[in-house]
Design a protein around this motif. Sequence first.
Motif, PDB file in Angstrom:
ATOM      1  N   TYR A   1       0.836  -1.204   0.000  1.00  0.00           N
ATOM      2  CA  TYR A   1       0.000   0.000   0.000  1.00  0.00           C
ATOM      3  C   TYR A   1       0.874   1.258   0.000  1.00  0.00           C
ATOM      4  CZ  TYR A   1      -3.098   3.664   1.703  1.00  0.00           C
ATOM      5  OH  TYR A   1      -3.790   4.832   1.845  1.00  0.00           O
ATOM      6  N   ARG A   2       1.871   1.285   0.857  1.00  0.00           N
ATOM      7  CA  ARG A   2       2.769   2.446   0.913  1.00  0.00           C
ATOM      8  C   ARG A   2       3.526   2.607  -0.407  1.00  0.00           C
ATOM      9  NH1 ARG A   2       7.697   3.628   5.247  1.00  0.00           N
ATOM     10  NH2 ARG A   2       8.360   5.606   4.305  1.00  0.00           N
ATOM     11  N   PHE A   3       3.907   1.494  -1.008  1.00  0.00           N
ATOM     12  CA  PHE A   3       4.611   1.511  -2.282  1.00  0.00           C
ATOM     13  C   PHE A   3       3.738   2.170  -3.354  1.00  0.00           C
ATOM     14  CE2 PHE A   3       6.826  -0.093  -5.963  1.00  0.00           C
ATOM     15  CZ  PHE A   3       8.126  -0.313  -5.535  1.00  0.00           C
ATOM     16  N   VAL A   4       2.478   1.750  -3.427  1.00  0.00           N
ATOM     17  CA  VAL A   4       1.542   2.322  -4.399  1.00  0.00           C
ATOM     18  C   VAL A   4       1.294   3.791  -4.095  1.00  0.00           C
ATOM     19  CG1 VAL A   4      -0.845   2.235  -5.251  1.00  0.00           C
ATOM     20  CG2 VAL A   4       0.411   0.112  -4.854  1.00  0.00           C
ATOM     21  N   TYR A   5       1.166   4.105  -2.819  1.00  0.00           N
ATOM     22  CA  TYR A   5       0.924   5.496  -2.402  1.00  0.00           C
ATOM     23  C   TYR A   5       2.052   6.411  -2.876  1.00  0.00           C
ATOM     24  CZ  TYR A   5       0.185   9.524   0.672  1.00  0.00           C
ATOM     25  OH  TYR A   5      -0.009  10.796   1.158  1.00  0.00           O
ATOM     26  N   GLU A   6       3.286   5.973  -2.724  1.00  0.00           N
ATOM     27  CA  GLU A   6       4.429   6.804  -3.129  1.00  0.00           C
ATOM     28  C   GLU A   6       4.506   6.951  -4.646  1.00  0.00           C
ATOM     29  OE1 GLU A   6       8.144   5.855  -1.379  1.00  0.00           O
ATOM     30  OE2 GLU A   6       7.356   5.688   0.659  1.00  0.00           O
TER      31      GLU A   6
ATOM     32  N   ASN B   1       1.811   9.545  -5.579  1.00  0.00           N
ATOM     33  CA  ASN B   1       2.024  10.910  -5.085  1.00  0.00           C
ATOM     34  C   ASN B   1       3.333  11.537  -5.548  1.00  0.00           C
ATOM     35  OD1 ASN B   1      -0.173  11.763  -2.869  1.00  0.00           O
ATOM     36  ND2 ASN B   1       0.121   9.547  -2.779  1.00  0.00           N
ATOM     37  N   PHE B   2       4.344  10.703  -5.817  1.00  0.00           N
ATOM     38  CA  PHE B   2       5.644  11.254  -6.197  1.00  0.00           C
ATOM     39  C   PHE B   2       6.021  10.947  -7.643  1.00  0.00           C
ATOM     40  CE2 PHE B   2       5.894  10.428  -1.563  1.00  0.00           C
ATOM     41  CZ  PHE B   2       5.956  11.751  -1.136  1.00  0.00           C
ATOM     42  N   GLY B   3       5.259  10.075  -8.293  1.00  0.00           N
ATOM     43  CA  GLY B   3       5.463   9.835  -9.713  1.00  0.00           C
ATOM     44  C   GLY B   3       6.643   8.971 -10.072  1.00  0.00           C
ATOM     45  N   HIS B   4       7.204   8.239  -9.132  1.00  0.00           N
ATOM     46  CA  HIS B   4       8.313   7.349  -9.453  1.00  0.00           C
ATOM     47  C   HIS B   4       8.317   6.168  -8.485  1.00  0.00           C
ATOM     48  CE1 HIS B   4      10.661   8.599  -5.904  1.00  0.00           C
ATOM     49  NE2 HIS B   4      10.252   9.818  -6.173  1.00  0.00           N
ATOM     50  N   VAL B   5       9.037   5.122  -8.867  1.00  0.00           N
ATOM     51  CA  VAL B   5       9.132   3.931  -8.032  1.00  0.00           C
ATOM     52  C   VAL B   5      10.102   4.188  -6.882  1.00  0.00           C
ATOM     53  CG1 VAL B   5       9.853   1.507  -7.967  1.00  0.00           C
ATOM     54  CG2 VAL B   5       8.628   2.405  -9.966  1.00  0.00           C
ATOM     55  N   PRO B   6       9.700   3.958  -5.654  1.00  0.00           N
ATOM     56  CA  PRO B   6      10.597   4.183  -4.499  1.00  0.00           C
ATOM     57  C   PRO B   6      11.838   3.297  -4.589  1.00  0.00           C
ATOM     58  CG  PRO B   6       8.322   3.872  -3.784  1.00  0.00           C
ATOM     59  CD  PRO B   6       8.358   3.511  -5.237  1.00  0.00           C
ATOM     60  N   ASN B   7      12.941   3.818  -4.123  1.00  0.00           N
ATOM     61  CA  ASN B   7      14.195   3.068  -4.110  1.00  0.00           C
ATOM     62  C   ASN B   7      14.444   2.457  -2.734  1.00  0.00           C
ATOM     63  OD1 ASN B   7      14.888   3.786  -6.803  1.00  0.00           O
ATOM     64  ND2 ASN B   7      15.592   5.793  -6.072  1.00  0.00           N
TER      65      ASN B   7
ATOM     66  N   GLN C   1       2.338  -3.005  -8.535  1.00  0.00           N
ATOM     67  CA  GLN C   1       2.124  -1.711  -7.886  1.00  0.00           C
ATOM     68  C   GLN C   1       1.904  -0.594  -8.903  1.00  0.00           C
ATOM     69  OE1 GLN C   1       4.433  -3.912  -7.135  1.00  0.00           O
ATOM     70  NE2 GLN C   1       4.706  -4.133  -4.926  1.00  0.00           N
ATOM     71  N   ILE C   2       2.640  -0.648 -10.009  1.00  0.00           N
ATOM     72  CA  ILE C   2       2.461   0.352 -11.067  1.00  0.00           C
ATOM     73  C   ILE C   2       1.074   0.214 -11.695  1.00  0.00           C
ATOM     74  CG2 ILE C   2       3.252   1.080 -13.359  1.00  0.00           C
ATOM     75  CD1 ILE C   2       6.085   0.375 -12.492  1.00  0.00           C
TER      76      ILE C   2
END
Length: 260
Positions: A98-103, A106-112, A123-124
Amino acid sequence: MEKIMSIKFNHLMIYIISILLYIYFILSSRRDYQDSWILQDILLPTLIFIFIFVTIVILNEDNRIIALICSSFVIIMGLVPAMKYELFYGIPDVTFHYRFVYEIMNFGHVPNGTVYSGTPGMQILISLFSLILGISTNTGFKFAIPISFGVYPLIIYFISSRLIQNNMLQKYVIVASSFPLITVYYLVGTIFPLLFLILLGSLVIIGEVIYRQDKVKYRIILIIVLLAILISHTVTSLLFIVFMTGSIILLILYDRYRQK
């Protein structure tokens, strides 16, 4: 012919009405907390809905319609937690997704730097689903994955339509495919088995293609299967590769043994 079409139409109408009534009962039991059991307070409507579903598919002889009915059944049953609860349903691991999808939204990129950064496919897709429909992360997360469950009975239909000549046997194979995924999802709270259920279906296709020595289709299937790795996370991908490789080797060895 007209009589048969009329019977099919009546069956579909009964099934659609049962879906609407079932959804009504679920929404009537909506709450902002999760029960100890998903079907708490809706067990009786669920049993009635399942009974109607089973009756309709038994009475129907058109496997194309049966596949569509089974697909909708799996989707509706998968959406029960989404319709009943305010927040998403699942095991603790789901909160990380959920947090992965949220980021992403909201931020437009895949979290590192996360365990899922290397395999962000699902998630994408959920993020795109939510952004296109203009819904919140929570709503998209609740609905996107259960809707994807409906693909499985259709996969089984397309496989069995080629490999099973007996129409009645094909029907029961399609119907039987509707229950394992939902049962595991309810008991375990995760879609982890989905990949392996689809893989088992894929192995049947691969075995058929090897038997027919159709190298072009064989390569296309392998490419699709390898791309499916992106949909899961690292651990599942590792197990997937090992299981897939071992299964292909066994199929090839079996094919050579049969040719002797």
